[in-house]
Every structure is written in C-alpha cells, then in structure tokens.
Design a protein around this motif. Structure first.
Motif, PDB file in Angstrom:
ATOM      1  N   ASP A 155      -8.597   1.451   8.427  1.00 18.93           N
ATOM      2  CA  ASP A 155      -8.291   0.128   7.878  1.00 18.93           C
ATOM      3  C   ASP A 155      -7.028  -0.411   8.536  1.00 18.93           C
ATOM      4  O   ASP A 155      -5.933   0.140   8.357  1.00 18.93           O
ATOM      5  CB  ASP A 155      -8.090   0.238   6.368  1.00 18.93           C
ATOM      6  N   LEU A 168      -0.188  -1.072   1.581  1.00 28.31           N
ATOM      7  CA  LEU A 168      -0.071   0.175   0.836  1.00 28.31           C
ATOM      8  C   LEU A 168       0.610  -0.026  -0.518  1.00 28.31           C
ATOM      9  O   LEU A 168       0.127   0.471  -1.542  1.00 28.31           O
ATOM     10  CB  LEU A 168       0.697   1.210   1.662  1.00 28.31           C
ATOM     11  N   TYR A 228      -1.646  -1.906  -2.903  1.00 29.61           N
ATOM     12  CA  TYR A 228      -2.702  -0.992  -3.318  1.00 29.61           C
ATOM     13  C   TYR A 228      -2.202  -0.038  -4.412  1.00 29.61           C
ATOM     14  O   TYR A 228      -2.897   0.226  -5.401  1.00 29.61           O
ATOM     15  CB  TYR A 228      -3.186  -0.157  -2.136  1.00 29.61           C
ATOM     16  N   LYS A 260      -9.141   5.369   6.715  1.00 32.55           N
ATOM     17  CA  LYS A 260      -8.299   5.823   7.829  1.00 32.55           C
ATOM     18  C   LYS A 260      -8.164   4.760   8.901  1.00 32.55           C
ATOM     19  O   LYS A 260      -7.084   4.597   9.506  1.00 32.55           O
ATOM     20  CB  LYS A 260      -8.889   7.097   8.424  1.00 32.55           C
ATOM     21  N   LEU A 264      -4.039  -1.166   6.107  1.00 32.40           N
ATOM     22  CA  LEU A 264      -3.619  -0.180   5.124  1.00 32.40           C
ATOM     23  C   LEU A 264      -2.102  -0.061   5.031  1.00 32.40           C
ATOM     24  O   LEU A 264      -1.537  -0.052   3.928  1.00 32.40           O
ATOM     25  CB  LEU A 264      -4.231   1.183   5.456  1.00 32.40           C
ATOM     26  N   ASP A 265      -1.417   0.027   6.165  1.00 34.60           N
ATOM     27  CA  ASP A 265       0.040   0.142   6.132  1.00 34.60           C
ATOM     28  C   ASP A 265       0.679  -1.088   5.487  1.00 34.60           C
ATOM     29  O   ASP A 265       1.602  -0.975   4.677  1.00 34.60           O
ATOM     30  CB  ASP A 265       0.589   0.319   7.553  1.00 34.60           C
ATOM     31  N   GLN A 266       0.161  -2.249   5.835  1.00 31.34           N
ATOM     32  CA  GLN A 266       0.713  -3.500   5.321  1.00 31.34           C
ATOM     33  C   GLN A 266       0.479  -3.641   3.807  1.00 31.34           C
ATOM     34  O   GLN A 266       1.317  -4.210   3.092  1.00 31.34           O
ATOM     35  CB  GLN A 266       0.068  -4.678   6.053  1.00 31.34           C
TER      36      GLN A 266
END
Length: 270
Positions: free
Chosen positions: A215, A222, A225, A213, A218-220
């Motif tokens: 990180d 995603l 991933y 949550k 994370l958005d960059q």
C-alpha cells in the motif's frame, strides 16, 4: 488543520465500521452510505483490513472463555478420545466446515462482487433483504445447544455467511438468521455466528497481507489508521455486548425495521 480533519475522518469511519460490524445491519453497506452522503473517499487499500482486525479483537476478547474452553477440550479429545470433550471438539469441526463456503466463494467471486455488486442501489436492496430475513425469524426460539449441531447446520450457516459477501447483506444477520432457522437457541446461534467470524477474518487478513505491504499510502496514513483501529475496537466491543443483550431479549425485529427504513431511502434518494 488538514491533519486534524484527516484524523477526524478516519475516526468517524472507524466508529461506523465498529458499531455496525457486530449488529445485523451490514457494516460494509454503512461504510458505502457514509462515503456517499459525506462525499468522502477513504484512501488506501488497507483500511478495511485494519478495521476488520479491530472487530476481530473485540470478538476474541468477548468470547475468550469459549475459545479457551474449545481449544483445551478439543486438544483433550484429540489426545484421549474421552467423550466428555467430544461436543467441544465437534463444535470446532463445525466451525471449520462452516468456514469453507465463504472461503471458496470469496476467492472465486471476489472480482465479480467488486465490479458488479458495490453499486449503492444494490446495497440498499440487500439491506431490505436482510430486514426481511430478520423479520421472518424474529419470534423463533430454537432448542439446539452447542452439542446438538450437525454438519448440515454448519454448511447452511456457512452458505449464509458466503451470501453476506454481497455488500448490504449483513454477515452477522445472515448467519444468525440461518442458525436460528436451523433451530439453534439464540445464545448458540450468536456464539456460532461470531466464532465463525474468526477464521474468515483471519483468512482475509492473511490474503490481504500483500496489499497492506504494498500500500503506497500506508506510511502516510499509519496514524489515522491507528486512531480508526482503536475507535473501531471500542465500538465493536460495545456493539457486540449490546447485541448479546438484545438477542437474550429476542428483539431482533428492531434491526429488521431499521433495514426496512434505510434500504428504501437509499434506493430512492442516493
């Protein structure tokens, strides 16, 4: 172009994680090797959690019939106390018992392991230890089926899973070695090993939820991933199916030989 290479990098590491997670050669060790050899660092806190979740899904798919049977019969025994359901109920109990050592040691020793045992030389030495253990049990043909397990079996295999918290010690290798050392048949050892992986993996995901949550990348990351997740799931599925066939033929010695080759090379040249 940069985005393409980013996707390619995460796809590669997803493949490495997926193909090595089920088989007894240490997925964590191979991720360390890959980063070292290619001089590439995986950004973000959440990658390993995502990849473990992909491998978990592969295990759930392959063992779905066992999971349905265990759940159904376990509930039936709880409600009816009918002895025909007792073996499956006790198998669930032994899975719970086997989970405890890794859960406790993981919580207590996580910082120590991260700070002291992720050196590449330690990983190489641990891989040799994995090879020795696999070699020692390569010819064992146990007699214990699911219904023959005991609390002692569960604790010993659980302790082996805890030892596998050390990078380079294969989780599947350690648990299969311990299970076969306790006299389990190959099929039972393999099933117990991978069903034991489920609660540990779920627990890791729950404990890591805060890291995911928070990180900042994370958005960059995603999309990379998700690409790595899909590839890791497919690779884990294929790899586990392959291992099931290898176990049926009793060919674990080839994994031991692989560990004997790679471990010293890592120590000498990395």
């Amino acid at each position: 172009m940069d985005q393409f290479f980013l996707l390619l990098k995460y796809a590669f590491f997803g493949f490495v994680q997926g193909i090595t997670e089920p088989i007894p050669i240490s997925s964590s060790g191979h991720l360390v090797f890959a980063e070292k050899i290619l001089d590439i660092h995986i950004e973000g806190f959440s990658f390993e959690v995502f990849m473990n979740f992909a491998s978990l899904l592969a295990v759930l798919v392959i063992y779905r019939e066992d999971l349905v049977r265990l759940t159904t019969n376990g509930l039936n025994f709880t409600m009816t106390r009918d002895r025909k359901y007792r073996a499956d109920f006790m198998f669930i109990v032994y899975l719970i018992i086997g989970t405890i050592p890794a859960a406790v040691i993981g919580i207590v020793a996580e910082d120590f392991i991260s700070a002291n045992l992720k050196d590449i030389k330690v990983v190489g030495a641990s891989l040799i230890v994995t090879g020795i253990a696999l070699w020692l049990i390569r010819n064992l043909r146990g007699r214990k089926y699911d219904q023959d397990l005991s609390i002692k079996d569960a604790l010993i295999v659980g302790l082996a899973q805890a030892v596998a918290l050390i990078p380079g010690i294969s989780r599947s290798g350690a648990t299969i070695v311990a299970a076969m050392g306790r006299g389990m048949k190959q099929e039972t050892a393999l099933r117990y090993s991978f069903l034991l992986y489920i609660p540990v993996s779920v627990g890791t995901m729950i404990l890591s939820f805060g890291d995911i949550k928070n990180d900042p990348l994370l958005d960059q990351l995603l999309i990379p991933y998700l690409v790595a997740f899909l590839i890791s799931f497919i690779a884990s599925y294929i790899s586990l199916k392959w291992l099931i066939g290898i176990m049926a033929r009793g060919n674990l010695k080839y994994f031991a030989i692989y560990c004997f080759i790679v471990g010293p090379l890592v120590i000498l040249f990395m």
